[in-house]
Enzyme design. Structure first.
Site, PDB file in Angstrom:
ATOM      1  N   ASN A  46       0.843  -1.196   0.000  1.00  0.00           N
ATOM      2  CA  ASN A  46       0.000   0.000   0.000  1.00  0.00           C
ATOM      3  C   ASN A  46       0.878   1.245   0.000  1.00  0.00           C
ATOM      4  OD1 ASN A  46       0.607  -0.826   2.681  1.00  0.00           O
ATOM      5  ND2 ASN A  46      -1.067   0.379   3.523  1.00  0.00           N
ATOM      6  N   GLU A  48       0.400   5.233   0.653  1.00  0.00           N
ATOM      7  CA  GLU A  48      -0.495   6.292   1.107  1.00  0.00           C
ATOM      8  C   GLU A  48       0.004   7.658   0.645  1.00  0.00           C
ATOM      9  OE1 GLU A  48      -0.899   5.685   5.348  1.00  0.00           O
ATOM     10  OE2 GLU A  48      -2.290   4.008   5.023  1.00  0.00           O
ATOM     11  N   CYS A  57      -4.160   0.661  -2.451  1.00  0.00           N
ATOM     12  CA  CYS A  57      -3.960  -0.583  -1.700  1.00  0.00           C
ATOM     13  C   CYS A  57      -2.914  -1.475  -2.367  1.00  0.00           C
ATOM     14  CB  CYS A  57      -5.258  -1.371  -1.623  1.00  0.00           C
ATOM     15  SG  CYS A  57      -6.637  -0.488  -0.912  1.00  0.00           S
ATOM     16  N   GLU A  59      -3.110  -4.635  -2.995  1.00  0.00           N
ATOM     17  CA  GLU A  59      -3.671  -5.576  -3.973  1.00  0.00           C
ATOM     18  C   GLU A  59      -3.760  -4.940  -5.354  1.00  0.00           C
ATOM     19  OE1 GLU A  59      -4.789  -4.690  -0.977  1.00  0.00           O
ATOM     20  OE2 GLU A  59      -6.199  -6.171  -0.169  1.00  0.00           O
ATOM     21  N   CYS A  88     -10.237  -4.709   0.532  1.00  0.00           N
ATOM     22  CA  CYS A  88     -11.361  -3.771   0.566  1.00  0.00           C
ATOM     23  C   CYS A  88     -12.237  -3.967  -0.669  1.00  0.00           C
ATOM     24  CB  CYS A  88     -10.841  -2.332   0.632  1.00  0.00           C
ATOM     25  SG  CYS A  88     -10.231  -1.705  -0.945  1.00  0.00           S
ATOM     26  N   CYS A  91     -10.620  -3.252  -4.120  1.00  0.00           N
ATOM     27  CA  CYS A  91      -9.698  -4.299  -4.577  1.00  0.00           C
ATOM     28  C   CYS A  91     -10.460  -5.543  -5.021  1.00  0.00           C
ATOM     29  CB  CYS A  91      -8.700  -4.626  -3.481  1.00  0.00           C
ATOM     30  SG  CYS A  91      -7.521  -3.269  -3.233  1.00  0.00           S
TER      31      CYS A  91
HETATM   32 ZN   LIG Z   1      -8.087  -2.302  -1.304  1.00  0.00          ZN
END
Ligand SMILES: [Zn+2]
Length: 134
Positions: A46, A48, A57, A59, A88, A91
């Site tokens: 990930n 940010e 993310c 993924e 999430c 994803c």
């Molecule tokens: Zn995600």
């Protein structure tokens, strides 16, 4: 189908990828490892941003890396977090774009697989490419 050794290897790769996470705001470090049908593994972490919505993310990083390298057939993705958090919704949707049958392995930092199932199981009733065919 992945055997246990292949699964362990993929989880191990995701654990390594977790070390590259850039998560100074949430401090929730996520690593992923995406195994393509050709046998190649794409890692993701990930990333940010101070403008929070611009974060991405682990993924999706792995999927976008693979697709941008010409790979769209996925066997499995391993995701590692400190507590075995699941992918999430965004994803799940991105994974569903390419296959509902991709195996998703959710593991914690000890490498323990806490959840194992297909994208279809994570995203029942998925909206996908077939919905847009005339
Ligand atoms: Zn995600």
């Amino acid at each position: 189908m992945l055997n246990k050794a292949q699964q362990d290897e993929l989880v191990e790769a995701a654990k390594k990828a977790q070390g590259s996470a850039y998560a100074p705001y949430s401090n929730y470090h996520v690593g992923s490892a995406l195994l393509t049908s050709s046998g190649k593994v794409y890692l993701g972490a990930n990333v940010e941003n101070a403008a929070y919505p611009d974060s991405i993310c682990a993924e999706r990083v792995a999927v976008f890396k693979a697709v941008s390298e010409g790979e769209k057939d996925f066997q499995a993705i391993a995701v590692v977090t400190r507590d075995g958090g699941t992918p999430c919704g965004s994803c799940r949707q991105v994974l569903a774009e390419f296959s509902l049958e991709t195996l998703v392995l959710v593991a914690n930092e000890s490498g323990e697989v806490l959840r194992e199932g297909t994208v279809a199981e994570l995203l029942p009733g998925a909206f996908g490419p077939s919905n847009l065919k005339a």
